[in-house]
Design an enzyme around this catalytic site. Sequence first.
Site, PDB file in Angstrom:
ATOM      1  N   GLN A  49      -4.220   4.383   3.368  1.00 21.93           N
ATOM      2  CA  GLN A  49      -4.749   3.250   2.609  1.00 21.93           C
ATOM      3  C   GLN A  49      -4.698   1.978   3.418  1.00 21.93           C
ATOM      4  OE1 GLN A  49      -2.261   3.771  -0.857  1.00 21.93           O
ATOM      5  NE2 GLN A  49      -4.102   3.830  -2.129  1.00 21.93           N
ATOM      6  N   SER A  63       5.453   4.630   2.760  1.00 16.76           N
ATOM      7  CA  SER A  63       5.268   5.356   1.525  1.00 16.76           C
ATOM      8  C   SER A  63       6.637   5.429   0.889  1.00 16.76           C
ATOM      9  CB  SER A  63       4.753   6.763   1.808  1.00 16.76           C
ATOM     10  OG  SER A  63       5.732   7.534   2.439  1.00 16.76           O
ATOM     11  N   GLN A  78       0.874  -1.154   0.000  1.00 14.94           N
ATOM     12  CA  GLN A  78       0.000   0.000   0.000  1.00 14.94           C
ATOM     13  C   GLN A  78       0.907   1.198   0.000  1.00 14.94           C
ATOM     14  OE1 GLN A  78      -3.281  -0.155   0.077  1.00 14.94           O
ATOM     15  NE2 GLN A  78      -3.739  -2.218   0.816  1.00 14.94           N
ATOM     16  N   SER A  79       0.509   2.221  -0.741  1.00 11.48           N
ATOM     17  CA  SER A  79       1.465   3.315  -0.855  1.00 11.48           C
ATOM     18  C   SER A  79       1.354   4.318   0.282  1.00 11.48           C
ATOM     19  CB  SER A  79       1.324   4.007  -2.194  1.00 11.48           C
ATOM     20  OG  SER A  79       0.008   4.449  -2.343  1.00 11.48           O
ATOM     21  N   THR A  80       0.189   4.539   0.830  1.00 16.34           N
ATOM     22  CA  THR A  80       0.134   5.481   1.948  1.00 16.34           C
ATOM     23  C   THR A  80      -0.470   4.793   3.154  1.00 16.34           C
ATOM     24  OG1 THR A  80      -2.078   6.358   1.704  1.00 16.34           O
ATOM     25  CG2 THR A  80      -0.376   7.317   0.295  1.00 16.34           C
TER      26      THR A  80
END
Length: 693
Positions: free
Chosen positions: A31, A69, A26-28
Amino acid sequence: MRMSGNGHHKVTARHLARSAYLYVRQSTMRQVVENTESTERQYALRQRAIALGWPSDGVIVIDSDLGQSGASAVDREGFQKLVAEVGMGRAGIVLGLEVSRLARNSADWHRLLEICALTDTLILDEDGIYDPSHFNDRLLLGLKGTMSEAELHVLRARLRGGLINKARRGELRCRLPIGFVYDAQVRVVLDPDKQVQESVRLLFDTFFRTGAAHATIKSFRKQGILFPTRLHGGTRSGDLVWGPLSLGRLVSILHSPWFAGAYSFGRSRWRKQPGGGTRHEALPPNEWLAFIRDAHPAYITWDQYVQTQQRLRDSGKALHFDCSQSPPREGPALLQGRAVCGLCGSRMHVRYGSRRGQRIPNYVCVGRGRLFGDPLCQSIVGTQLDAAIGKLLVDAVTPMALQMTLAVQHELERRVDEADSLRHRQVERAQYEAELARQRYLHVDPGNRLVAESLEADWNARLRALDEARADYERQRAADRRVVDDDERRRILALAADFPAVWNDPNTPERERKRMLALLVEDVTVSKQHHVTAAVRFRGGATTILTLPRPLTAQQLRATRPEVRQQIDGLLDEYTDAQVAHILNERGLRTGADDAFDAVSVQWVRVTAKLPSLKERLLAAGMLTTRQLGEKLGVKRSTIGRWRAQGLVESRICNELGEWLYWPPKQTPPHRRSPTKRPAKSPEGRSPVRGAV
Ligand SMILES: [Zn+2]
């Protein structure tokens, strides 16, 4: 997509013999918590792999990147692990939700593609199966990666563009410096807390008065004045906390145009570093993103601000000093750059004083003085210390020259390991703290946005700290391995052979002695309490502790030698200061400063050594002053003077002022009346004397 229907033929028995790797990321952080749906989609891919023929226990999930991230693979462990597994040919297929998300930047992505092609590894996403060794598949995948990167770039630019436009209009709400708050209409006003306002004003007043940043923090510390900080984020957001004013804080306030009433934004930026990290750097005013004069109430005028900048520039060099890495310089201070303060751990500086025309090194620890204006931590006269270290080296190096070099080697290796595990603990702690911050964030109610945001920021900060700790660790490790190279080893060996001769040769320049010391000694930790202790850490970790008496102060050095002091003490039983001086000079003795004695210098010795004077000694033995005798006998001073002149009283002079002392009469003459009845009228000419003179 073309491949989605006919992907199955790409899967062969060779692929199935290896594992399937499901890469979940997951990028952030938001999320992680809110998009559990996408996480579910990623896990559904697992079912696809099983449908393609992989056994359910042959699907390995890599999800260690959750919550990180990242725009580069450098800080993403999971991705690197995936690359490693693929590279070793353990992967038959890599599964990802959107292949483009496997790596956000295309350099990472192309590398993985190439490795997949080399090791004959398939890639599967929701669109279908790709075989990177086929040109068409690879083109498509590469395109996806590039698209992803472009998308990221556009998104960021769009976001930042919005921010910048807002900032240019002076409307961007940002974290205000101390002394300012937003009012209900979101205008910048002075902090309504009078104490905060006064603190800021006092800071500027003190700086304008003293003209120096260091003097300002010193003044705050001396007067015990604390400086406010407003907390941002967290449950106590907006609260004031008070603490000592630090140099960093002061300088950042002095540099900020906000206090002169100017709105400014983007005075610094984060720069990407080649190693994947980022660095914060200040920008010159003409590159600031936004700058509006007279935008809000001010604490100082614009002219004052401009002057302050000039003054800071002028004194800027003085604020950055570090002598720990400096090469040996001329000057007799042997431990220059190697002395460490045993009280606070700072590097000690060398300051030279002079005594009888000679340069005397002083090792000085400024301690927290530079940052908080505290007084000097400690200061030690270096002469004696340097001599002791020199002797230690000569003693240590001669008898066991060879053993020592061998020991150095051995110790070095051991030390590297020890230091390594110690330093690694720093990394572990950072890891633990990051994990803690993650837990805190995951457990907060997502509805409580403010708290969640500050926790997210905290988590981000912890992750950055973790990165830094790891980078530090790696840097130190690399440095450690370079501790002793072959060249240095040869020099140590050569040194051991004729060390004492070279060291003791008066023709050897100080600079060379310092070089030799540098080869043998890592650092010397010095502390001055009842004694001076110097812990000498040899290169290789062996430590020797020297204990020395406290060096004499300048005054003590000038003091008379103890045996002369004893003679003075004996002579004072009989003689006045001037007479004592005369006798000492006849005996050929000199003062500590190598001068002839006189009454004043004898008096000095007497006072500093707390020796009683001749007068004190005689009084203690029972003699009386003129007044005491007069009171005792009930006669006037003049009468006593006459008796003395006629030799009727036993008396003597006790000092250079010509003061007389008298032995008390043995008995009052029988014909004399009691002094209580006729105090003022004692018969004259009668002798109250205890014996003839
Ligand atoms: Zn110190």
